[in-house]
Motif scaffolding. Structure first.
Motif, PDB file in Angstrom:
ATOM      1  N   SER A   1      -2.975   5.521   4.465  1.00  0.00           N
ATOM      2  CA  SER A   1      -3.624   6.003   5.682  1.00  0.00           C
ATOM      3  C   SER A   1      -5.005   5.386   5.826  1.00  0.00           C
ATOM      4  O   SER A   1      -5.759   5.321   4.863  1.00  0.00           O
ATOM      5  CB  SER A   1      -3.748   7.521   5.646  1.00  0.00           C
ATOM      6  OG  SER A   1      -4.562   7.972   6.701  1.00  0.00           O
ATOM      7  N   PRO A   2      -5.352   4.946   7.035  1.00  0.00           N
ATOM      8  CA  PRO A   2      -6.668   4.352   7.253  1.00  0.00           C
ATOM      9  C   PRO A   2      -7.736   5.319   7.733  1.00  0.00           C
ATOM     10  O   PRO A   2      -8.792   4.901   8.154  1.00  0.00           O
ATOM     11  CB  PRO A   2      -6.375   3.309   8.345  1.00  0.00           C
ATOM     12  CG  PRO A   2      -5.277   3.909   9.134  1.00  0.00           C
ATOM     13  CD  PRO A   2      -4.451   4.717   8.156  1.00  0.00           C
ATOM     14  N   TRP A   3      -7.498   6.645   7.678  1.00  0.00           N
ATOM     15  CA  TRP A   3      -8.477   7.572   8.249  1.00  0.00           C
ATOM     16  C   TRP A   3      -9.625   7.877   7.285  1.00  0.00           C
ATOM     17  O   TRP A   3      -9.952   9.019   7.032  1.00  0.00           O
ATOM     18  CB  TRP A   3      -7.827   8.876   8.732  1.00  0.00           C
ATOM     19  CG  TRP A   3      -6.796   9.478   7.849  1.00  0.00           C
ATOM     20  CD1 TRP A   3      -5.460   9.234   7.882  1.00  0.00           C
ATOM     21  CD2 TRP A   3      -6.972  10.435   6.806  1.00  0.00           C
ATOM     22  NE1 TRP A   3      -4.803   9.960   6.926  1.00  0.00           N
ATOM     23  CE2 TRP A   3      -5.702  10.716   6.256  1.00  0.00           C
ATOM     24  CE3 TRP A   3      -8.077  11.100   6.269  1.00  0.00           C
ATOM     25  CZ2 TRP A   3      -5.508  11.617   5.212  1.00  0.00           C
ATOM     26  CZ3 TRP A   3      -7.878  11.999   5.229  1.00  0.00           C
ATOM     27  CH2 TRP A   3      -6.603  12.240   4.728  1.00  0.00           C
ATOM     28  N   GLY A   4     -10.239   6.831   6.767  1.00  0.00           N
ATOM     29  CA  GLY A   4     -11.404   7.033   5.918  1.00  0.00           C
ATOM     30  C   GLY A   4     -11.049   7.251   4.462  1.00  0.00           C
ATOM     31  O   GLY A   4     -11.908   7.200   3.603  1.00  0.00           O
ATOM     32  N   ALA A   5      -9.778   7.486   4.167  1.00  0.00           N
ATOM     33  CA  ALA A   5      -9.369   7.741   2.791  1.00  0.00           C
ATOM     34  C   ALA A   5      -9.201   6.453   2.017  1.00  0.00           C
ATOM     35  O   ALA A   5      -9.479   6.379   0.845  1.00  0.00           O
ATOM     36  CB  ALA A   5      -8.066   8.526   2.768  1.00  0.00           C
TER      37      ALA A   5
ATOM     38  N   ALA B   1      -8.638   8.578  -6.992  1.00  0.00           N
ATOM     39  CA  ALA B   1      -9.281   9.893  -7.068  1.00  0.00           C
ATOM     40  C   ALA B   1      -8.673  10.801  -6.001  1.00  0.00           C
ATOM     41  O   ALA B   1      -8.198  10.322  -4.973  1.00  0.00           O
ATOM     42  CB  ALA B   1     -10.785   9.756  -6.855  1.00  0.00           C
ATOM     43  N   PRO B   2      -8.674  12.103  -6.230  1.00  0.00           N
ATOM     44  CA  PRO B   2      -8.182  13.027  -5.202  1.00  0.00           C
ATOM     45  C   PRO B   2      -9.019  12.917  -3.931  1.00  0.00           C
ATOM     46  O   PRO B   2     -10.232  12.708  -3.994  1.00  0.00           O
ATOM     47  CB  PRO B   2      -8.353  14.406  -5.843  1.00  0.00           C
ATOM     48  CG  PRO B   2      -8.450  14.154  -7.293  1.00  0.00           C
ATOM     49  CD  PRO B   2      -9.085  12.809  -7.447  1.00  0.00           C
TER      50      PRO B   2
ATOM     51  N   PHE C   1      -5.094  18.721   2.616  1.00  0.00           N
ATOM     52  CA  PHE C   1      -5.313  17.316   2.268  1.00  0.00           C
ATOM     53  C   PHE C   1      -6.066  17.159   0.953  1.00  0.00           C
ATOM     54  O   PHE C   1      -5.939  16.132   0.287  1.00  0.00           O
ATOM     55  CB  PHE C   1      -6.099  16.610   3.382  1.00  0.00           C
ATOM     56  CG  PHE C   1      -5.246  16.092   4.495  1.00  0.00           C
ATOM     57  CD1 PHE C   1      -4.311  15.093   4.287  1.00  0.00           C
ATOM     58  CD2 PHE C   1      -5.368  16.611   5.771  1.00  0.00           C
ATOM     59  CE1 PHE C   1      -3.518  14.623   5.309  1.00  0.00           C
ATOM     60  CE2 PHE C   1      -4.590  16.144   6.816  1.00  0.00           C
ATOM     61  CZ  PHE C   1      -3.657  15.139   6.582  1.00  0.00           C
ATOM     62  N   THR C   2      -6.843  18.147   0.564  1.00  0.00           N
ATOM     63  CA  THR C   2      -7.681  18.012  -0.633  1.00  0.00           C
ATOM     64  C   THR C   2      -7.118  18.734  -1.854  1.00  0.00           C
ATOM     65  O   THR C   2      -7.832  18.966  -2.821  1.00  0.00           O
ATOM     66  CB  THR C   2      -9.099  18.536  -0.337  1.00  0.00           C
ATOM     67  OG1 THR C   2      -9.001  19.917   0.008  1.00  0.00           O
ATOM     68  CG2 THR C   2      -9.735  17.791   0.811  1.00  0.00           C
ATOM     69  N   CYS C   3      -5.845  19.056  -1.816  1.00  0.00           N
ATOM     70  CA  CYS C   3      -5.265  19.866  -2.896  1.00  0.00           C
ATOM     71  C   CYS C   3      -4.999  19.100  -4.190  1.00  0.00           C
ATOM     72  O   CYS C   3      -4.823  19.717  -5.242  1.00  0.00           O
ATOM     73  CB  CYS C   3      -3.975  20.525  -2.421  1.00  0.00           C
ATOM     74  SG  CYS C   3      -4.236  21.877  -1.242  1.00  0.00           S
ATOM     75  N   ALA C   4      -4.980  17.774  -4.143  1.00  0.00           N
ATOM     76  CA  ALA C   4      -4.673  17.010  -5.363  1.00  0.00           C
ATOM     77  C   ALA C   4      -5.643  17.332  -6.491  1.00  0.00           C
ATOM     78  O   ALA C   4      -5.254  17.426  -7.659  1.00  0.00           O
ATOM     79  CB  ALA C   4      -4.669  15.516  -5.068  1.00  0.00           C
ATOM     80  N   LYS C   5      -6.907  17.516  -6.147  1.00  0.00           N
ATOM     81  CA  LYS C   5      -7.927  17.849  -7.157  1.00  0.00           C
ATOM     82  C   LYS C   5      -7.547  19.100  -7.932  1.00  0.00           C
ATOM     83  O   LYS C   5      -7.650  19.156  -9.161  1.00  0.00           O
ATOM     84  CB  LYS C   5      -9.272  18.056  -6.451  1.00  0.00           C
ATOM     85  CG  LYS C   5     -10.357  18.681  -7.300  1.00  0.00           C
ATOM     86  CD  LYS C   5     -11.583  18.999  -6.464  1.00  0.00           C
ATOM     87  CE  LYS C   5     -12.586  19.808  -7.260  1.00  0.00           C
ATOM     88  NZ  LYS C   5     -13.758  20.180  -6.442  1.00  0.00           N
TER      89      LYS C   5
ATOM     90  N   SER D   1      -2.809  13.713  -1.300  1.00  0.00           N
ATOM     91  CA  SER D   1      -3.563  12.545  -0.838  1.00  0.00           C
ATOM     92  C   SER D   1      -4.610  12.119  -1.863  1.00  0.00           C
ATOM     93  O   SER D   1      -5.278  12.961  -2.470  1.00  0.00           O
ATOM     94  CB  SER D   1      -4.242  12.863   0.498  1.00  0.00           C
ATOM     95  OG  SER D   1      -3.274  13.180   1.473  1.00  0.00           O
ATOM     96  N   PHE D   2      -4.751  10.798  -1.995  1.00  0.00           N
ATOM     97  CA  PHE D   2      -5.676  10.204  -2.957  1.00  0.00           C
ATOM     98  C   PHE D   2      -6.448   9.073  -2.293  1.00  0.00           C
ATOM     99  O   PHE D   2      -5.982   8.482  -1.327  1.00  0.00           O
ATOM    100  CB  PHE D   2      -4.911   9.635  -4.160  1.00  0.00           C
ATOM    101  CG  PHE D   2      -4.128  10.663  -4.925  1.00  0.00           C
ATOM    102  CD1 PHE D   2      -4.684  11.301  -6.015  1.00  0.00           C
ATOM    103  CD2 PHE D   2      -2.838  10.990  -4.538  1.00  0.00           C
ATOM    104  CE1 PHE D   2      -3.963  12.261  -6.713  1.00  0.00           C
ATOM    105  CE2 PHE D   2      -2.114  11.948  -5.230  1.00  0.00           C
ATOM    106  CZ  PHE D   2      -2.684  12.586  -6.319  1.00  0.00           C
ATOM    107  N   VAL D   3      -7.629   8.774  -2.829  1.00  0.00           N
ATOM    108  CA  VAL D   3      -8.416   7.639  -2.360  1.00  0.00           C
ATOM    109  C   VAL D   3      -8.518   6.597  -3.463  1.00  0.00           C
ATOM    110  O   VAL D   3      -8.374   6.907  -4.645  1.00  0.00           O
ATOM    111  CB  VAL D   3      -9.840   8.049  -1.916  1.00  0.00           C
ATOM    112  CG1 VAL D   3      -9.786   9.020  -0.758  1.00  0.00           C
ATOM    113  CG2 VAL D   3     -10.633   8.629  -3.074  1.00  0.00           C
TER     114      VAL D   3
END
Length: 197
Positions: free
Chosen positions: A116-120, A153-154, A172-176, A143-145
């Protein structure tokens, strides 16, 4: 009986998450050895969809028995999956409009990886594929960056995991939290005890 079924589903999702996270970490680490400027390449390309397409072409080399899918990611496992809800069931997640929809990776165990290109500048990972539920952020979609050190990283842009001021971004931030296996809202529970599959 319902609680036993829910616990079983949680256990399955936890096992699948650990497998998917290990797979993407290992593949990305191997890729780093051959392409040490991953972060720079993604950030210096003005056409992000082209950058992500090229990145997936490289990444698949490090994932055994995976196939590159060149149609919409929801069609990669056959048929047309319904898509993804946010952490809140019934609230459609804001994924498709901002994602590279024309190329993804599907592993032989059913893990789907797309970008995804939305800043991630990173990965969306469906740990059991688009045709298997619950198809919800923080349940089977994470989702990861790709960070400045070229690691994974999450994704943390939208703050909380279980709570959010924008429902279609919730999860979206649940991976952490899944990685640390801690519940954001109740420190007496594990992460997987906090979800309701």
């Amino acid at each position: 009986m319902p609680s036993l079924i829910a616990n079983y589903k949680r256990h399955v999702l936890e096992t699948q998450f650990k497998k998917a996270y290990s797979l993407i970490q290992n593949a990305h680490l191997l890729m780093q050895n051959d392409y040490p400027l991953i972060y720079e390449d993604l950030n210096n390309e003005t056409d992000l969809r082209t950058a992500y397409s090229n990145h997936l072409d490289k990444l698949i080399k490090y994932i055994p028995n995976a196939k590159l899918c060149t149609k919409h990611y929801l069609q990669c496992a056959g048929g047309k999956a319904k898509g993804y809800d946010s952490f809140v069931k019934g609230s459609y997640a804001h994924i498709d409009p901002d994602s590279l929809t024309t190329k993804s990776i599907l592993t032989n165990s059913g893990i789907l990886i797309f970008m995804s290109p939305w800043g991630a500048r990173g990965y969306h990972i469906d740990i059991n594929g688009p045709n298997k539920g619950p198809n919800r952020l923080g349940h089977d979609m994470f989702s990861f960056v790709i960070d400045k050190n070229n690691g994974i990283a999450p994704y943390t842009r939208f703050g909380g995991c279980l709570k959010s001021d924008r429902e279609h971004y919730q999860g979206f931030t649940c991976a952490k939290w899944a990685i640390s296996n801690t519940c954001e809202t109740d420190n007496t529970k594990t992460y997987w005890e906090c979800i309701n599959p």
